[in-house]
Enzyme design. Structure first.
Site: not given
Length: 359
Positions: A31, A58
């Site tokens: 994030g 990811d």
């Protein structure tokens, strides 16, 4: 701590200037904006390199969102470019495809559980094989959050453990290893020798690439973070781990930095800015030999090629808030606004006085 004059330049220009670089990893805590940073880095590299590939490792792929274009496990040309390609690799999905429906039951399940990370290591080596057959001058990795990234760098030893385990199981179970042949897409005639050969081949690829990863002329790691305690802590851990793995790192990108302190009227915002300043100062103290790039917090997400290109200027020259950039102009504007407000208030006061006189 070095003085401002002694600090390395606060941009990513050093990465663009290093023509020998073959692998650029971008990583950090979840994030913090890794995908945006890796996407912009790949765009900037495409201006100075023959061909660039950006790979997302990811599982929660955001590359398609960043460029607003669908990507798969096959390199795809990014819209609007002639030399920038993108692909998304999902170890779990690829592994399921390789295993087939009954692949993970019984014996194979025991093997996979006995060697944590072997499935990822195998799919990663397959991806590296694919990449090495292509002629990209530089490859950018948009990595998963920190823990996954570090596992990715441990794959050679993971595969070595896998091979040792395979040999032990072969001695124990003999012919049962032939059950695994479909895992690697070879016919039963090849038997266990082919499986071991396949694993050896994967190990060779990863070890060859790992040597390149440890060469500072060929590989660098860009750490992305935000000016908060947990992110500072995570970055410190990541830098230490990279040093242990002998992987070069000398760029930190601090994202979501608040500016315009003098212009902020919210107490919460001012408190947040003070907190950020404390951690930014710590970054400079800890990493005084790093290139530290500060990126401003924007009111909107950076999505789409045009937005990424527009935001990329902050990677090449240190961001200056409007207050610093044109302090006099901004102050004049504020004085002008206050004068207008004063005029309105005086007019309102005059109206109220006249109203009272009539009564």
């Amino acid at each position: 701590m070095a003085s401002n004059q002694d600090l390395p330049e606060g941009t990513v220009q050093n990465i663009l200037d290093q023509e020998s670089l073959k692998w650029v990893f971008v990583g950090g805590k979840g994030g913090v904006g890794k995908t945006t940073c890796s996407s912009i880095l790949s765009i900037l590299l495409s201006r100075v390199r023959h061909s660039v590939l950006i790979i997302s490792t990811d599982p929660a792929h955001n590359l398609s969102d960043a460029f607003q274009q669908r990507f798969t496990k096959t390199p795809t040309l990014v819209n609007g470019f002639t030399n920038l390609y993108a692909m998304e690799v999902d170890p779990n999905v690829e592994n399921e495809e390789m295993l087939g429906s009954e692949g993970m039951d019984g014996f194979l399940s025991d093997l996979a559980n006995a060697i944590p990370g072997i499935d990822e290591a195998m799919s990663f080596s397959e991806m590296l094989k694919l990449v090495q057959t292509m002629d990209y001058s530089v490859i950018v990795f948009d990595t998963a959050p920190t823990g996954h990234t570090l596992r990715l760098l441990q794959f050679p030893s993971t595969l070595e453990k896998g091979l040792a385990k395979m040999m032990t199981l072969r001695n124990k179970f003999g012919g049962m290893l032939s059950q695994m042949t479909h895992l690697f897409g070879v016919s039963d005639d090849f038997g266990e020798g082919a499986i071991l050969g396949k694993l050896e081949g994967m190990k060779d690829v990863i070890e060859r690439v790992n040597k390149q990863f440890k060469d500072p002329d060929l590989t660098t790691f860009v750490c992305v973070c935000i000016p908060e305690f947990l992110s500072l802590y995570e970055t410190e851990r990541l830098v230490q781990e990279l040093t242990n793995f002998e992987i070069d790192t000398h760029n930190i990108i601090i994202n979501q930095v608040l500016h315009d302190e003098e212009d902020a009227e919210s107490k919460l915002l001012k408190a947040r800015m003070r907190m950020q300043k404390k951690y930014i100062d710590q970054f400079y103290m800890l990493y005084d030999d790093f290139h530290i790039t500060k990126l401003p917090l924007l009111p909107d997400e950076v999505c789409g090629v045009e937005a990424l290109k527009s935001f990329s200027c902050n990677f090449l020259s240190p961001y200056e808030s409007p207050i610093i950039r044109g302090k006099e102009e901004v102050l004049e504007q504020r004085v002008s606004t206050l004068r207008e407000q004063l005029k309105d208030a005086e007019a309102e006061l005059e109206r109220q006085r006249k109203g009272k006189q009539k009564i």
